[in-house]
Design a protein around this motif. Structure first.
Motif, PDB file in Angstrom:
ATOM      1  N   TYR A 153      88.523  -2.371  14.976  1.00 17.04           N
ATOM      2  CA  TYR A 153      88.484  -2.581  16.595  1.00 17.04           C
ATOM      3  C   TYR A 153      89.866  -1.998  17.137  1.00 17.04           C
ATOM      4  O   TYR A 153      90.246  -1.287  18.072  1.00 17.04           O
ATOM      5  CB  TYR A 153      88.650  -3.949  16.883  1.00 17.04           C
TER       6      TYR A 153
ATOM      7  N   LEU B 244      81.116  -1.608  21.042  1.00 16.32           N
ATOM      8  CA  LEU B 244      79.810  -1.937  20.522  1.00 16.32           C
ATOM      9  C   LEU B 244      78.778  -1.345  21.308  1.00 16.32           C
ATOM     10  O   LEU B 244      77.533  -1.552  21.146  1.00 16.32           O
ATOM     11  CB  LEU B 244      79.691  -3.273  19.929  1.00 16.32           C
TER      12      LEU B 244
ATOM     13  N   ILE C  48      75.521   3.386  20.382  1.00 14.15           N
ATOM     14  CA  ILE C  48      75.504   3.625  18.791  1.00 14.15           C
ATOM     15  C   ILE C  48      76.593   4.574  18.572  1.00 14.15           C
ATOM     16  O   ILE C  48      76.857   4.183  17.262  1.00 14.15           O
ATOM     17  CB  ILE C  48      74.093   4.354  18.706  1.00 14.15           C
TER      18      ILE C  48
ATOM     19  N   GLN D 265      79.017   2.239  17.357  1.00 11.83           N
ATOM     20  CA  GLN D 265      78.785   1.177  16.277  1.00 11.83           C
ATOM     21  C   GLN D 265      78.888   2.014  14.714  1.00 11.83           C
ATOM     22  O   GLN D 265      79.202   1.552  13.902  1.00 11.83           O
ATOM     23  CB  GLN D 265      77.332   0.667  16.247  1.00 11.83           C
ATOM     24  N   ASN D 266      78.472   3.641  15.230  1.00 14.47           N
ATOM     25  CA  ASN D 266      78.404   4.298  14.090  1.00 14.47           C
ATOM     26  C   ASN D 266      79.955   4.633  13.512  1.00 14.47           C
ATOM     27  O   ASN D 266      80.098   4.845  12.199  1.00 14.47           O
ATOM     28  CB  ASN D 266      77.701   5.507  14.122  1.00 14.47           C
TER      29      ASN D 266
ATOM     30  N   LEU E 202      82.520   2.462  13.850  1.00 16.86           N
ATOM     31  CA  LEU E 202      82.984   1.262  13.255  1.00 16.86           C
ATOM     32  C   LEU E 202      82.300   1.148  11.713  1.00 16.86           C
ATOM     33  O   LEU E 202      83.029   1.046  10.960  1.00 16.86           O
ATOM     34  CB  LEU E 202      82.457   0.105  13.911  1.00 16.86           C
ATOM     35  N   ARG E 203      80.951   1.751  11.536  1.00 17.66           N
ATOM     36  CA  ARG E 203      80.481   1.660  10.240  1.00 17.66           C
ATOM     37  C   ARG E 203      81.352   2.733   9.342  1.00 17.66           C
ATOM     38  O   ARG E 203      81.468   2.271   8.190  1.00 17.66           O
ATOM     39  CB  ARG E 203      79.051   1.877  10.364  1.00 17.66           C
TER      40      ARG E 203
ATOM     41  N   ILE F 226      79.909  -5.434   7.551  1.00 16.30           N
ATOM     42  CA  ILE F 226      79.666  -4.703   8.861  1.00 16.30           C
ATOM     43  C   ILE F 226      79.040  -5.527   9.978  1.00 16.30           C
ATOM     44  O   ILE F 226      79.284  -5.525  11.166  1.00 16.30           O
ATOM     45  CB  ILE F 226      78.899  -3.397   8.571  1.00 16.30           C
TER      46      ILE F 226
ATOM     47  N   ILE G 170      80.748  -6.798  13.549  1.00 19.05           N
ATOM     48  CA  ILE G 170      79.950  -6.306  14.928  1.00 19.05           C
ATOM     49  C   ILE G 170      79.720  -7.932  15.739  1.00 19.05           C
ATOM     50  O   ILE G 170      79.983  -7.831  16.776  1.00 19.05           O
ATOM     51  CB  ILE G 170      78.412  -5.858  14.576  1.00 19.05           C
TER      52      ILE G 170
ATOM     53  N   GLN H  74      81.113  -8.916  19.218  1.00 17.47           N
ATOM     54  CA  GLN H  74      80.237  -9.483  20.305  1.00 17.47           C
ATOM     55  C   GLN H  74      80.321 -11.001  20.844  1.00 17.47           C
ATOM     56  O   GLN H  74      80.145 -11.148  21.979  1.00 17.47           O
ATOM     57  CB  GLN H  74      78.856  -9.298  19.638  1.00 17.47           C
TER      58      GLN H  74
END
Length: 310
Positions: free
Chosen positions: A192, A207, A210, A213-214, A216-217, A240, A244, A248
Motif C-alpha cells: 500500500y 483495489l 484489476i 490488484q495485480n 499488489l500481487r 495476498i 487485500i 478493503q
C-alpha cells in the motif's frame, strides 16, 4: 511507568495520546514544528472512525532525562540513527526500547546505538494520518504485535506497556516469532505505501481495479520469495488475500504515511520498505523488478520535488 514516545508523526501522536489517556507519565519527543506547537498549546485531537473527537492534554519535549522506563521509537526509519545517536547518553541502561517502525533494519540500528539496553521490535496494525496541526485521523484498527525480551525486568515492563495499550483501545499482543510478524507487516507496507504514494490514492482505492490488484500481487510475490530466502516461511495466497482484506475492511480510507510524505514533499521510507526488498534480492541473487522500479520512481520524485509540474 514513565514512557517516552520518540517521533510525533501521526502514529507517534496516536500512541502517545492513547497511552496518555491511561497514565499521566507519557511524553512525546520531537523537534519543534507547527504540529508540536499546536499539541503543546491545545492538546492532541484524535478523530475516530465515527468522527468522535477526543482532545488529550499532551506534552512534547525537546529535552529528556534518564528516568524513562520505556521508550517507544516511532521515527521515520531514515531519521532513526541521527536522532537516537544524539540522545544515546540520555537514558539509563535499564530503559527498555520498543521499535514499532515500518520496514526492515530498525532493531539492528537500535542495537548499534544502545548495545547494553533491552530492545524489542514490533509492528503496528493501527493506522493514522495527520489531518492538520495537532489533529490526527485514526483510520486503521488492526492488532499490534510486539516481540518478547529475554531480560525478566524488561518482560515485566513490556507486559505493563501492552496492558496500557490494550486498555487504551489499541489492541496489542505479544509475539513469539517477531521476525515473521515484521515481515507480515512489511508485506502490507509494500502493498500500500508505495502504490498509494505513486497514485495519490487512499489505501482501499488501490483495489478498485484489476490492474491495482495485480500490481499488489506482483510486489508481494517478489517480497515473499525474498522472505523465504531469509528463512521466513509464509503462504503466498494467504498473505495476498490478507493484504487485500485489510485494504478493503481495516483501513480503506487511510492515507498511507508514504503518500503523506509525497504530498508534503518530504523524504519517504522507501529504502526500508521496497528498497530493502530490492537490496536483499541482490544479496540472494533474486530478481525483484517491481520493487526495483517502484523504489527508483519514488527516489526520482523525492529528488525533484521543486521541479514538479502543477
Amino acid at each position: 511507568m514513565k514512557i517516552l514516545v520518540v517521533g510525533a508523526g501521526a502514529m507517534g501522536s496516536l500512541f502517545a495520546g492513547r497511552l496518555k489517556s491511561q497514565t499521566s507519565e507519557v511524553f512525546l519527543y520531537n523537534r519543534e514544528n507547527p504540529h508540536v506547537e499546536k499539541i503543546n498549546q491545545c492538546g492532541l485531537t484524535i478523530i475516530e472512525q465515527d468522527n468522535k473527537k477526543t482532545v488529550i492534554p499532551l506534552t512534547v519535549v525537546q529535552e529528556i532525562s534518564k528516568d524513562y522506563d520505556l521508550v517507544l521509537v516511532m521515527l521515520k526509519t531514515h531519521a532513526t540513527k541521527t536522532v537516537l545517536t544524539q540522545l544515546k547518553d540520555s537514558f539509563s541502561s535499564q530503559t527498555l526500547f520498543v521499535t514499532m517502525q515500518n520496514g526492515l533494519g530498525n532493531l539492528e540500528i537500535l542495537a548499534e546505538i544502545f548495545p547494553n539496553n533491552p530492545l524489542v521490535a514490533g509492528t503496528m496494525g493501527s493506522g493514522a494520518s495527520v489531518e492538520s496541526d495537532g489533529r490526527i485521523l485514526h483510520r486503521g484498527f488492526g492488532t499490534n504485535f510486539i516481540g518478547q525480551p529475554t531480560d525478566k525486568r524488561a518482560q515485566e515492563k513490556l507486559a505493563d506497556f501492552v496492558e496500557l495499550l490494550n486498555h487504551s483501545g489499541l489492541a496489542t499482543e505479544l509475539a513469539d516469532d517477531v521476525q515473521a510478524v515484521i515481515w507480515n507487516k512489511l508485506f502490507v507496507n509494500l502493498a500500500y505505501n508505495s502504490l498509494t504514494a505513486l497514485t495519490r490514492l487512499r489505501n482501499g482505492d488501490i483495489l478498485n481495479t484489476i490492474d491495482g490488484q495485480n500490481l499488489l500481487r506482483s510486489i508481494i510475490t517478489e517480497a515473499i520469495e525474498i522472505a523465504e530466502a531469509e528463512g521466513v516461511h509464509v503462504d503466498l495466497e494467504k498473505i495476498i488475500a490478507k493484504c487485500i482484506k485489510m485494504g478493503q475492511e481495516q483501513f480503506p480510507a487511510n492515507k498511507s504515511s508514504m503518500l503523506m510524505d509525497i504530498l508534503h514533499k518530504r523524504k519517504t521510507e522507501i529504502d526500508a520498505i521496497n528498497g530493502a526488498v530490492a537490496n536483499l534480492g541482490k544479496k540472494h541473487g533474486i530478481l525483484t523488478p517491481y520493487n526495483d522500479m517502484i523504489t527508483g520512481i519514488i527516489k526520482v520524485i523525492e529528488a525533484n520535488y521543486s521541479k514538479q509540474v502543477d
